[in-house]
Write an enzyme that holds these catalytic residues in place. Structure first.
Site, PDB file in Angstrom:
ATOM      1  CB  CYS A   1      -4.505  20.710  28.602  1.00  0.00           C
ATOM      2  SG  CYS A   1      -5.393  20.463  30.154  1.00  0.00           S
TER       3      CYS A   1
ATOM      4  NE  ARG B   1       1.807  18.615  25.292  1.00  0.00           N
ATOM      5  CZ  ARG B   1       1.604  17.881  26.398  1.00  0.00           C
ATOM      6  NH1 ARG B   1       0.380  17.567  26.740  1.00  0.00           N
ATOM      7  NH2 ARG B   1       2.611  17.500  27.166  1.00  0.00           N
TER       8      ARG B   1
ATOM      9  CD  GLN C   1      -1.540  20.807  26.930  1.00  0.00           C
ATOM     10  OE1 GLN C   1      -1.427  19.624  27.162  1.00  0.00           O
ATOM     11  NE2 GLN C   1      -2.100  21.264  25.809  1.00  0.00           N
TER      12      GLN C   1
ATOM     13  NE  ARG D   1       2.263  14.129  33.244  1.00  0.00           N
ATOM     14  CZ  ARG D   1       1.197  14.262  32.456  1.00  0.00           C
ATOM     15  NH1 ARG D   1       0.147  13.466  32.617  1.00  0.00           N
ATOM     16  NH2 ARG D   1       1.163  15.183  31.511  1.00  0.00           N
TER      17      ARG D   1
ATOM     18  CG  ASP E   1      -6.926  21.386  33.289  1.00  0.00           C
ATOM     19  OD1 ASP E   1      -7.187  20.252  32.835  1.00  0.00           O
ATOM     20  OD2 ASP E   1      -6.013  21.582  34.124  1.00  0.00           O
TER      21      ASP E   1
ATOM     22  CG  HIS F   1       1.124  20.395  31.793  1.00  0.00           C
ATOM     23  ND1 HIS F   1       2.261  19.751  31.312  1.00  0.00           N
ATOM     24  CD2 HIS F   1       0.062  19.717  31.270  1.00  0.00           C
ATOM     25  CE1 HIS F   1       1.895  18.733  30.557  1.00  0.00           C
ATOM     26  NE2 HIS F   1       0.581  18.693  30.513  1.00  0.00           N
TER      27      HIS F   1
HETATM   28  N1  NVA Z   1      -4.654  19.986  35.655  1.00  0.00           N
HETATM   29  C1  NVA Z   1      -4.610  18.655  35.080  1.00  0.00           C
HETATM   30  C2  NVA Z   1      -3.891  18.685  33.776  1.00  0.00           C
HETATM   31  C3  NVA Z   1      -3.827  17.361  33.063  1.00  0.00           C
HETATM   32  C4  NVA Z   1      -3.081  17.418  31.777  1.00  0.00           C
HETATM   33  C5  NVA Z   1      -3.932  17.710  36.055  1.00  0.00           C
HETATM   34  O1  NVA Z   1      -2.913  18.094  36.652  1.00  0.00           O
HETATM   35  O2  NVA Z   1      -4.419  16.595  36.241  1.00  0.00           O
HETATM   36  N1   CP Z   2      -2.549  17.182  28.384  1.00  0.00           N
HETATM   37  C1   CP Z   2      -1.777  16.206  28.902  1.00  0.00           C
HETATM   38  O1   CP Z   2      -0.716  16.443  29.499  1.00  0.00           O
HETATM   39  O2   CP Z   2      -2.278  14.970  28.698  1.00  0.00           O
HETATM   40  P1   CP Z   2      -1.727  13.612  29.371  1.00  0.00           P
HETATM   41  O3   CP Z   2      -2.032  13.701  30.840  1.00  0.00           O
HETATM   42  O4   CP Z   2      -2.474  12.541  28.664  1.00  0.00           O
HETATM   43  O5   CP Z   2      -0.246  13.551  29.136  1.00  0.00           O
END
Ligand code: NVA
Ligand code: CP
Length: 307
Positions: free
Chosen positions: A264, A292, A133, A103, A224, A130
């Site tokens: 998500c 997930r 997800q 990540r 989101d 992502h």
């Molecule tokens: N768009 C959000 C998704 C989190 C799962 C982010 O990147 O923070």
């Molecule tokens: N939806 C998702 O990726 O959640 P986290 O940021 O908690 O991993």
């Protein structure tokens, strides 16, 4: 034959429609207990530069349930934090672990890991996409409607990493997607082009500034956060810009009577979605979060060659 064994998963666009259908079918079978897969003695490394609850825990539990182990590599404790080049780190880690879920911010960093590490590299979220997800999202929609082709998803909010992966995922599965964003927050043109190419004449990839146009008759509502990780400084400024794109009962009423609502998570209740919709009868958000784990178990089993 499992065509995914040994491959990376950096983008939804890495999969063909057949591979994505296959992954979803495996996930459903694993969830139902109709299939088992084992990755004994295999180790998944997690390298996360951003916070995570679901991705970190669901990957960890999935790997343990497959009989493997997980190493949570705290970036701050690695030499990456002191500037060791990615190409060196990637080659070294590939000698220790069997797969790496990463990540980070820049999709290019992920691509660099994938280029230099000869083990599966998994996108556990970047600013660009992502995809893990979306495996869970499509599994959840499939559970609700039985199949995916021909359904319509309304995505409301920021044209961000989630929007990108959803556009590609829907296009691959023949689902229409309508992405409603403020004019300055549209998805990247490169993804729009790629999604439209994948969709061909099977389904539509629509961009609009009008939330009601997106919502009309839709079977799946998705939103989101308005400010993603790394965009915290602009969060307050974004609230009035995005307010018309909130999923609330009025907007939901414009959709199909059987419509479901996905998010998500984490959510900001009262911003992109109301508390009432999150907790209401059309919400499938908690099943989605559970999925997930099932979807990533299928992914790991396929990439690690256990299926
Ligand atoms: N768009 C959000 C998704 C989190 C799962 C982010 O990147 O923070
Ligand atoms: N939806 C998702 O990726 O959640 P986290 O940021 O908690 O991993």
């Amino acid at each position: 034959m499992n065509s995914l064994a040994g491959r990376d998963f950096l983008s939804m666009g890495d999969l063909t429609s057949q591979e994505l259908s296959h992954l979803l079918a495996i996930a459903a079978q694993l969830k139902a207990g109709d299939l088992s897969a084992d990755c004994p003695r295999q180790v998944l490394g997690l390298l996360f530069r951003k916070a995570s609850t679901r991705t970190r825990v669901s990957f960890s539990v999935a790997m343990v349930q497959l009989g493997g182990q997980v190493l949570d590599l705290n970036v701050q404790l690695t030499q990456v934090s002191r500037g060791e080049p990615i190409r060196d780190t990637a080659r070294v880690l590939a000698r220790y672990v069997d797969a790496l879920a990463i990540r980070t911010y820049d999709q290019q960093e992920l691509a660099e890991f994938a280029h230099h590490a000869d083990i599966p590299i998994i996108n556990a979220l970047t600013d660009w996409e992502h995809p893990c997800q979306v495996l869970a999202d499509l599994l959840t929609v499939q559970e609700a409607f039985g199949s995916l082709a021909g359904l319509t998803m309304a995505y409301l909010g920021d044209g961000n990493n989630m929007a990108h992966s959803l556009m590609l995922g829907c296009a691959l599965m023949g689902m229409n997607i309508r992405v409603a964003t403020p004019p300055d927050y549209v998805p990247h043109g490169e993804i729009v082009k790629q999604a439209r190419e994948l969709a061909g004449d099977r389904c539509e990839v629509m961009l609009t500034g009008d939330p009601q146009e997106a919502a009309a008759g839709a079977q799946v509502f998705y939103t989101d956060v308005w400010a993603s990780m790394g965009q915290e400084d602009s969060a307050q400024d974004r609230i009035p810009i995005f307010a018309p794109y909130q999923i609330n009962n009025d907007l939901l009423a414009m959709g199909d009577r059987e419509a479901i609502v996905l998010h998500c998570l984490p959510a900001h209740r009262g911003e992109e979605i109301t508390d009432g919709v999150m907790e209401g009868p059309q919400s499938r958000i908690w099943d989605q979060a559970e999925n997930r784990m099932h979807a990533q178990k299928a992914l790991l089993a396929c990439l690690l060659g256990a299926i």
